[in-house]
Design a protein around this motif. Structure first.
Motif, mmCIF file in Angstrom:
data_model
loop_
_atom_site.group_PDB
_atom_site.id
_atom_site.type_symbol
_atom_site.label_atom_id
_atom_site.label_comp_id
_atom_site.label_asym_id
_atom_site.label_seq_id
_atom_site.Cartn_x
_atom_site.Cartn_y
_atom_site.Cartn_z
ATOM 1 N N ARG A 18 0.812 -1.216 0.000
ATOM 2 C CA ARG A 18 0.000 0.000 0.000
ATOM 3 C C ARG A 18 0.847 1.268 0.000
ATOM 4 N N LEU A 19 2.166 1.111 -0.050
ATOM 5 C CA LEU A 19 3.060 2.274 -0.075
ATOM 6 C C LEU A 19 3.181 2.794 -1.506
ATOM 7 N N PRO A 20 3.445 4.087 -1.651
ATOM 8 C CA PRO A 20 3.549 4.673 -3.001
ATOM 9 C C PRO A 20 4.571 3.967 -3.883
ATOM 10 N N ALA A 21 5.636 3.435 -3.281
ATOM 11 C CA ALA A 21 6.654 2.748 -4.093
ATOM 12 C C ALA A 21 6.041 1.597 -4.863
ATOM 13 N N PHE A 22 4.995 1.007 -4.310
ATOM 14 C CA PHE A 22 4.356 -0.075 -5.050
ATOM 15 C C PHE A 22 3.078 0.370 -5.762
ATOM 16 N N THR A 23 2.273 1.210 -5.135
ATOM 17 C CA THR A 23 1.016 1.602 -5.806
ATOM 18 C C THR A 23 1.286 2.431 -7.062
ATOM 19 N N SER A 24 2.500 2.964 -7.171
ATOM 20 C CA SER A 24 2.855 3.637 -8.435
ATOM 21 C C SER A 24 3.007 2.609 -9.558
ATOM 22 N N LEU A 25 3.235 1.350 -9.172
ATOM 23 C CA LEU A 25 3.303 0.271 -10.169
ATOM 24 C C LEU A 25 1.938 -0.357 -10.385
ATOM 25 N N ASN A 26 1.217 -0.568 -9.294
ATOM 26 C CA ASN A 26 -0.110 -1.167 -9.381
ATOM 27 C C ASN A 26 -1.032 -0.463 -8.397
ATOM 28 N N ALA A 27 -1.926 0.349 -8.933
ATOM 29 C CA ALA A 27 -2.824 1.138 -8.094
ATOM 30 C C ALA A 27 -3.688 0.256 -7.202
ATOM 31 N N GLN A 28 -3.867 -1.020 -7.572
ATOM 32 C CA GLN A 28 -4.660 -1.945 -6.755
ATOM 33 C C GLN A 28 -3.945 -2.354 -5.478
ATOM 34 N N GLY A 29 -2.618 -2.179 -5.441
ATOM 35 C CA GLY A 29 -1.872 -2.616 -4.255
ATOM 36 C C GLY A 29 -1.848 -4.120 -4.110
ATOM 37 N N LEU A 30 -1.759 -4.828 -5.225
ATOM 38 C CA LEU A 30 -1.698 -6.297 -5.217
ATOM 39 C C LEU A 30 -0.494 -6.759 -6.016
ATOM 40 N N VAL A 31 0.252 -7.712 -5.453
ATOM 41 C CA VAL A 31 1.310 -8.361 -6.223
ATOM 42 C C VAL A 31 0.703 -9.579 -6.912
ATOM 43 N N PRO A 32 1.253 -9.989 -8.047
ATOM 44 C CA PRO A 32 2.494 -9.560 -8.682
ATOM 45 C C PRO A 32 2.282 -8.377 -9.630
ATOM 46 N N ALA A 33 3.417 -7.720 -9.930
ATOM 47 C CA ALA A 33 3.486 -6.733 -11.014
ATOM 48 C C ALA A 33 4.801 -7.005 -11.736
ATOM 49 N N LEU A 34 4.702 -7.177 -13.021
ATOM 50 C CA LEU A 34 5.893 -7.531 -13.808
ATOM 51 C C LEU A 34 6.303 -6.327 -14.651
ATOM 52 N N GLU A 35 7.543 -5.874 -14.435
ATOM 53 C CA GLU A 35 8.076 -4.766 -15.239
ATOM 54 C C GLU A 35 8.852 -5.347 -16.409
ATOM 55 N N THR A 36 8.483 -4.886 -17.600
ATOM 56 C CA THR A 36 9.171 -5.377 -18.787
ATOM 57 C C THR A 36 9.148 -4.307 -19.875
ATOM 58 N N GLY A 37 10.314 -3.968 -20.368
ATOM 59 C CA GLY A 37 10.416 -2.992 -21.455
ATOM 60 C C GLY A 37 9.743 -1.670 -21.150
ATOM 61 N N GLY A 38 9.843 -1.202 -19.917
ATOM 62 C CA GLY A 38 9.268 0.090 -19.560
ATOM 63 C C GLY A 38 7.766 0.041 -19.290
ATOM 64 N N VAL A 65 4.476 -1.883 -17.100
ATOM 65 C CA VAL A 65 4.155 -2.700 -15.926
ATOM 66 C C VAL A 65 2.908 -3.529 -16.229
ATOM 67 N N LEU A 66 3.037 -4.829 -16.079
ATOM 68 C CA LEU A 66 1.894 -5.729 -16.272
ATOM 69 C C LEU A 66 1.403 -6.191 -14.911
ATOM 70 N N THR A 67 0.092 -6.215 -14.745
ATOM 71 C CA THR A 67 -0.495 -6.711 -13.504
ATOM 72 C C THR A 67 -1.518 -7.794 -13.832
ATOM 73 N N GLN A 68 -2.017 -8.442 -12.784
ATOM 74 C CA GLN A 68 -2.954 -9.566 -12.877
ATOM 75 C C GLN A 68 -2.221 -10.806 -13.398
ATOM 76 N N SER A 69 -2.069 -11.774 -12.526
ATOM 77 C CA SER A 69 -1.241 -12.937 -12.863
ATOM 78 C C SER A 69 -1.699 -13.658 -14.138
ATOM 79 N N LEU A 70 -3.008 -13.809 -14.322
ATOM 80 C CA LEU A 70 -3.445 -14.534 -15.528
ATOM 81 C C LEU A 70 -3.091 -13.753 -16.790
#
Ligand code: GSH
Length: 213
Positions: A39-59, A61-66
Motif C-alpha cells: 500500500r506504499l507509493p513505491a508499489f502503488t505507483s506500479l499497481n494502483a490496486q496494491g496487489l502483487v504480482p506486477a511484472l516490469e518489462t520494457g518500460g 508494468v503488467l499486472t494480474q497474474s493470468l
C-alpha cells in the motif's frame, strides 16, 4: 524482467512458475504484504490496486497474474501454457479461473484482514474461513480432474498448462491453514507430477530470496 512479488503470494507463485517454464531470467523486488508495503507509493505507483504480482518489462508494468501468464505465452509460445485447440484453451482457463477468480480472491490477505478488523474474527475464525473456501475449491477441482477425460498426468494432457500453474500455488499455500491437498487423490496426483518439475519447485515460497522460514 523484474517481478514485484512476495514469497507467500500465490498469485506471484503462479507467475514465477510461468517465467521458469518459459526459461525467462528475472529479478525480484519483494513487497512485504504483512507489513503493508503493497500500500506504499513505491508499489502503488506500479499497481494502483496494491496487489502483487506486477511484472516490469520494457518500460511497461503488467499486472494480474493470468494476464501476465498469457502475455508470456504470447511472447514465448513454447512450451505452450494454453492449448492448441479452442476447447482445450477454454478448459484450462476454466480450471485456472476456479482458483484465480473464485477461491483465491475471497481468501486473500486483505479479505482476511477485513474479517479481523471490521467483523471481529479471531485467528480460529479466520483459519476456518480460509479452510472452508479452500476445501470447497479442492473438492470441485478433484471432481473435475477425476471425471473429465482431458485430464492426463497434468490438469490437461501430458504437459503443464495455466491450470497447473494456478492449482499448485493454491494447494501449497493452503498448507499454512491446515488444508491437506493430499486428501484429494486426483489433485494430489497432478500436484505431485507438477512438483517433479524444477520450474514448479524453484518457484515455491520457501526458495524465494525474501522467504521467512
Ligand atoms: N487477481 C490478482 C490477485 C493478486 C493478489 O490478490 N495478490 C495478493 C497476494 S497473492 C496480494 O497482493 N494481497 C495483498 C493484500 O491483500 O493486501 C492476480 O491474479 O494477480
Amino acid at each position: 524482467m523484474v517481478l514485484n512479488d512476495y514469497f507467500r503470494s500465490s498469485a506471484s507463485f503462479r507467475v514465477r512458475i510461468a517465467l521458469n517454464l518459459k526459461g525467462v531470467s528475472f529479478s525480484q523486488v519483494s513487497h512485504h504484504l504483512r507489513r503493508g508495503e503493497q500500500r506504499l507509493p513505491a508499489f502503488t505507483s506500479l499497481n494502483a490496486q496494491g496487489l502483487v504480482p506486477a511484472l516490469e518489462t520494457g518500460g511497461v508494468v503488467l499486472t494480474q497474474s493470468l494476464a501476465i501468464i498469457e502475455y508470456l505465452d504470447d511472447l514465448i509460445p513454447t512450451p505452450s501454457l494454453l492449448c492448441a485447440d479452442a476447447l482445450g484453451r477454454a478448459r484450462v482457463r476454466s480450471l485456472a479461473m476456479m482458483v484465480a477468480c473464485d477461491a483465491h480472491p475471497i481468501t486473500n490477505l486483505r479479505v482476511l484482514e477485513q474479517l479481523r478488523a471490521t467483523f471481529g474474527a479471531d485467528e480460529a475464525a479466520i483459519a476456518e474461513w480460509f479452510r472452508h473456501w479452500a476445501v470447497q475449491l479442492l473438492q470441485a477441482m478433484d471432481c473435475r480432474l477425476s471425471s473429465e477425460p482431458e485430464t492426463g498426468a497434468f490438469c490437461h494432457g501430458e504437459s503443464p498448462t495455466i491450470a497447473d500453474v494456478c492449482l499448485v500455488p493454491q494447494a501449497l499455500n493452503g498448507e499454512r491453514f491446515g488444508v491437506d491437498w493430499r486428501a484429494f487423490p486426483a489433485v494430489a496426483r497432478v500436484v505431485e507430477r507438477a512438483l517433479s518439475l524444477e520450474a514448479f519447485r524453484a518457484a515455491a515460497p520457501a526458495l524465494q530470496p525474501d522467504a521467512e522460514l
